[in-house]
Each structure stands twice: as C-alpha cells, then as structure tokens.
Design a protein around this motif. Structure first.
Motif, PDB file in Angstrom:
ATOM      1  N   UNK A   1      12.189  13.620   2.483  1.00  0.00           N
ATOM      2  CA  UNK A   1      11.866  13.798   3.899  1.00  0.00           C
ATOM      3  C   UNK A   1      10.384  13.518   4.158  1.00  0.00           C
ATOM      4  N   UNK A   2       9.526  13.865   3.207  1.00  0.00           N
ATOM      5  CA  UNK A   2       8.099  13.593   3.340  1.00  0.00           C
ATOM      6  C   UNK A   2       7.844  12.082   3.386  1.00  0.00           C
ATOM      7  N   UNK A   3       8.550  11.339   2.532  1.00  0.00           N
ATOM      8  CA  UNK A   3       8.427   9.878   2.544  1.00  0.00           C
ATOM      9  C   UNK A   3       8.897   9.314   3.884  1.00  0.00           C
ATOM     10  N   UNK A   4       9.998   9.862   4.408  1.00  0.00           N
ATOM     11  CA  UNK A   4      10.540   9.395   5.678  1.00  0.00           C
ATOM     12  C   UNK A   4       9.550   9.642   6.820  1.00  0.00           C
ATOM     13  N   UNK A   5       8.939  10.829   6.836  1.00  0.00           N
ATOM     14  CA  UNK A   5       7.970  11.151   7.879  1.00  0.00           C
ATOM     15  C   UNK A   5       6.732  10.260   7.783  1.00  0.00           C
ATOM     16  N   UNK A   6       6.309   9.944   6.554  1.00  0.00           N
ATOM     17  CA  UNK A   6       5.174   9.052   6.365  1.00  0.00           C
ATOM     18  C   UNK A   6       5.502   7.651   6.865  1.00  0.00           C
ATOM     19  N   UNK A   7       6.728   7.203   6.619  1.00  0.00           N
ATOM     20  CA  UNK A   7       7.168   5.892   7.094  1.00  0.00           C
ATOM     21  C   UNK A   7       7.194   5.852   8.621  1.00  0.00           C
ATOM     22  N   UNK A   8       7.678   6.945   9.214  1.00  0.00           N
ATOM     23  CA  UNK A   8       7.726   7.026  10.673  1.00  0.00           C
ATOM     24  C   UNK A   8       6.317   6.991  11.267  1.00  0.00           C
ATOM     25  N   UNK A   9       5.384   7.680  10.624  1.00  0.00           N
ATOM     26  CA  UNK A   9       3.996   7.694  11.084  1.00  0.00           C
ATOM     27  C   UNK A   9       3.385   6.300  11.006  1.00  0.00           C
ATOM     28  N   UNK A  10       3.680   5.579   9.917  1.00  0.00           N
ATOM     29  CA  UNK A  10       3.150   4.217   9.765  1.00  0.00           C
ATOM     30  C   UNK A  10       3.704   3.293  10.842  1.00  0.00           C
ATOM     31  N   UNK A  11       5.007   3.416  11.125  1.00  0.00           N
ATOM     32  CA  UNK A  11       5.618   2.586  12.144  1.00  0.00           C
ATOM     33  C   UNK A  11       4.990   2.843  13.513  1.00  0.00           C
ATOM     34  N   UNK A  12       4.704   4.118  13.777  1.00  0.00           N
ATOM     35  CA  UNK A  12       4.091   4.476  15.056  1.00  0.00           C
ATOM     36  C   UNK A  12       2.700   3.873  15.170  1.00  0.00           C
TER      37      UNK A  12
ATOM     38  N   UNK B   1       3.011   0.090  15.841  1.00  0.00           N
ATOM     39  CA  UNK B   1       3.482  -0.238  17.174  1.00  0.00           C
ATOM     40  C   UNK B   1       2.427   0.023  18.245  1.00  0.00           C
ATOM     41  N   UNK B   2       1.496   0.954  17.966  1.00  0.00           N
ATOM     42  CA  UNK B   2       0.466   1.264  18.965  1.00  0.00           C
ATOM     43  C   UNK B   2      -0.842   0.508  18.717  1.00  0.00           C
ATOM     44  N   UNK B   3      -0.883  -0.244  17.588  1.00  0.00           N
ATOM     45  CA  UNK B   3      -2.112  -0.970  17.246  1.00  0.00           C
ATOM     46  C   UNK B   3      -2.323  -2.157  18.186  1.00  0.00           C
TER      47      UNK B   3
ATOM     48  N   UNK C   1       0.850  -1.188   0.000  1.00  0.00           N
ATOM     49  CA  UNK C   1       0.000   0.000   0.000  1.00  0.00           C
ATOM     50  C   UNK C   1       0.889   1.241   0.000  1.00  0.00           C
ATOM     51  N   UNK C   2       0.674   2.119  -0.940  1.00  0.00           N
ATOM     52  CA  UNK C   2       1.521   3.304  -1.075  1.00  0.00           C
ATOM     53  C   UNK C   2       0.894   4.512  -0.388  1.00  0.00           C
ATOM     54  N   UNK C   3      -0.325   4.843  -0.727  1.00  0.00           N
ATOM     55  CA  UNK C   3      -0.973   5.988  -0.094  1.00  0.00           C
ATOM     56  C   UNK C   3      -0.739   7.280  -0.846  1.00  0.00           C
ATOM     57  N   UNK C   4      -1.628   8.234  -0.626  1.00  0.00           N
ATOM     58  CA  UNK C   4      -1.600   9.491  -1.364  1.00  0.00           C
ATOM     59  C   UNK C   4      -0.330  10.290  -1.105  1.00  0.00           C
ATOM     60  N   UNK C   5       0.114  10.340   0.149  1.00  0.00           N
ATOM     61  CA  UNK C   5       1.289  11.151   0.489  1.00  0.00           C
ATOM     62  C   UNK C   5       2.514  10.679  -0.287  1.00  0.00           C
ATOM     63  N   UNK C   6       2.693   9.360  -0.353  1.00  0.00           N
ATOM     64  CA  UNK C   6       3.875   8.837  -1.054  1.00  0.00           C
ATOM     65  C   UNK C   6       3.773   9.039  -2.563  1.00  0.00           C
TER      66      UNK C   6
END
Length: 296
Positions: free
Chosen positions: A280-291, A294-296, A123-128
């Motif tokens: 950097x936008x891709x990196x931030x999106x990846x960080x958000x997904x990881x978060x 991990x909280x799911x 899944x890629x998503x709009x941001x990516x």
C-alpha cells in the motif's frame, strides 16, 4: 446514480471477482497436485492449454493482424519468464499450503521495484526502497528460515514472484509499442508448447476423473480472472482498484481452510500485515508521483 459514478464500484467488484476466481484456481491446482498426485508440470500445462482453448476465440477476434509485431525478442523473453514463474508457482502449490504460498507471491511488486532500477534505470526513491525492505522482511517472518520446520520448497512461491515481476517489467516495455491483443496472444501461444514439453519430460500424465475436472475449471477460471482484471483497470484508476487486489489474501486463506483445513500459523499474520502495508505504501507513492506529473 449516474453511469460514471457506478464505474468505480463496478471496477472494485471486478477486482474482487478476479481475486476470488484466482483463489479457486489455486485451490483446484493444490487439490489436483498435492492431493490427487498430478505432477505440477502437467497441471500447469492443462491449466493454460485449456485456458488457451477458452480464450483464443476472443483474443483472435482481430484475425492474424494480432500477430504483427516488431518486438518478437521481447515477446519471447516474456514467455520464458512467465513459463518459469508458472512452473515455480504450481510446484509451490504442490508442496506449500495455500495461505503461505499466496502471501509469499505477494512480494512480486518489490521484485518489480528492484528490476526497474537494475534494468530500466528508473528512479526508485527512499520510500520505495524502505517499502521493499519491509516487504521482504515480512516474507522472512512468514518463511521462518531459522526454524527446524523450514523447507526449501517454501522458496518456490518467492521464485515465482521474482519471475512474474520480470514478466510485468517486460509487459510494461511492450505496451509502449504493442497492442494488448498482441501481447496476450503471444503469451498464450508461447506458454502452451513450452509447458507441454516440460509436462512430457515428467511423464506427461493426462488427468482423469476429479483431477481432470479440477484442471478444466482452473483453465476456464484463469481466463475469467484475467478478463475481470482487465475490466477493473479499464473502469477505474489503478490507484483505486489496487487495494482490492489485496483481498486475494483472505480469499485464498478461506479456500485453503474450507477445502483442505489449512490454517495459517502465528507467524503468518505479522508477516502478511507487513507485506500488505508495504504494498500500500508503494501504491500511495505511485499515486503521489502521478499527481506531481499531472500538475507539472
């Protein structure tokens, strides 16, 4: 200050050191090919053959157990993709000024996004997708294909970015079942004979004098850079160290300017800014997904 608090700083320094080492490697390759006339295929062979000699004792510390694998097909696919990427990159450095080449090869993460969608159905998503579009738009600004000064040789670093993206995707697949040592040794063992055949096909020039020492240095620094890169990712999260990877852009510009007097054109700056921002936008999106995971 505790040892744990020092690790992120150490990781950042390791990533910067890797970027500086790669910048010097690129400068050495550009000097040996563009200025001293070594064919790009020969330069690529000597860089990685010497790198193999330097790094092999460390990689083989586990003995022949490092060669055990159930994924030989994927190792071969990774080797083919890496060889093509390396050959395109060194050919690009032989024809394109270093500042342009390094900015264009930074489009590789956007090829990874496309490849992950096409081949692994991720899944890629709009941001990516927006970041990918922006990244390639930045590359177009740097290339300026609408001007008379455009040369098809400028597409060589873009081709290298695409094939290295493929290498990254296969590496990601291999890490699910293979050890890092096995992945490294197979790549080194596959690169050298294929690069040798390509060099022989173009005359197989054995460099002498300054060109030889430049390529010896490039080989040693290639090993050092990859070692520092591994250390950086071991000591801190990828989300923390990744921004420091973008320092390779000014580091390569500095090498090009001080070694060859190359200075970026006016179109470079807005294009490079868009590429870095999109990364950097891709990196931030990846960080958000990881978060979220991990909280799911």
């Amino acid at each position: 200050m505790s040892n744990n608090s020092k690790k992120p700083i150490f990781a950042a320094l390791a990533m910067i050191g890797a970027g500086a080492s790669f910048a010097i490697v690129n400068g050495a390759l550009q000097a040996s090919t563009m200025q001293l006339g070594v064919p790009s295929t020969s330069a690529a062979f000597w860089q990685y053959a010497l790198g193999l000699l330097v790094g092999l004792p460390f990689v083989l510390r586990r003995g022949f157990s490092a060669l055990k694998t159930h994924q030989i097909g994927w190792h071969l696919a990774r080797g083919v993709l890496a060889v093509i990427g390396i050959q395109l990159w060194v050919a690009g450095l032989a024809r394109v000024e270093i500042w342009q080449a390094i900015a264009l090869v930074m489009t590789s993460p956007f090829f990874v996004i496309i490849g992950a969608k096409l081949f692994f159905r991720e899944r890629v998503g709009l941001i990516r997708w927006l970041a990918t579009l922006a990244g390639f738009s930045g590359g177009m600004v740097i290339l300026e294909p609408w001007t008379e000064g455009f040369s098809l040789a400028a597409l060589l670093p873009v081709g290298a970015a695409a094939f290295w993206a493929g290498t990254s995707l296969v590496t990601k697949k291999l890490t699910a079942t293979e050890d890092a040592d096995s992945i490294t040794i197979y790549l080194l063992l596959l690169l050298t004979p294929v690069n040798a055949l390509l060099a022989l096909g173009e005359g197989g020039i054995v460099p002498t004098g300054p060109a030889l020492w430049l390529l010896v240095g490039a080989g040693a620094l290639t090993v050092l850079a990859n070692y520092l890169l591994t250390l950086a990712y071991q000591k801190a999260d990828a989300a923390f160290v990744q921004p420091f990877d973008h320092l390779k852009l000014p580091l390569n510009i500095a090498v090009g300017f001080f070694a060859f007097g190359f200075a970026p054109s006016g179109a470079f700056w807005p294009g490079a800014l868009v590429i870095v921002g999109a990364s950097l936008l891709v990196m931030l999106d990846e960080q958000k997904r990881d978060t979220q995971v991990s909280t799911a």
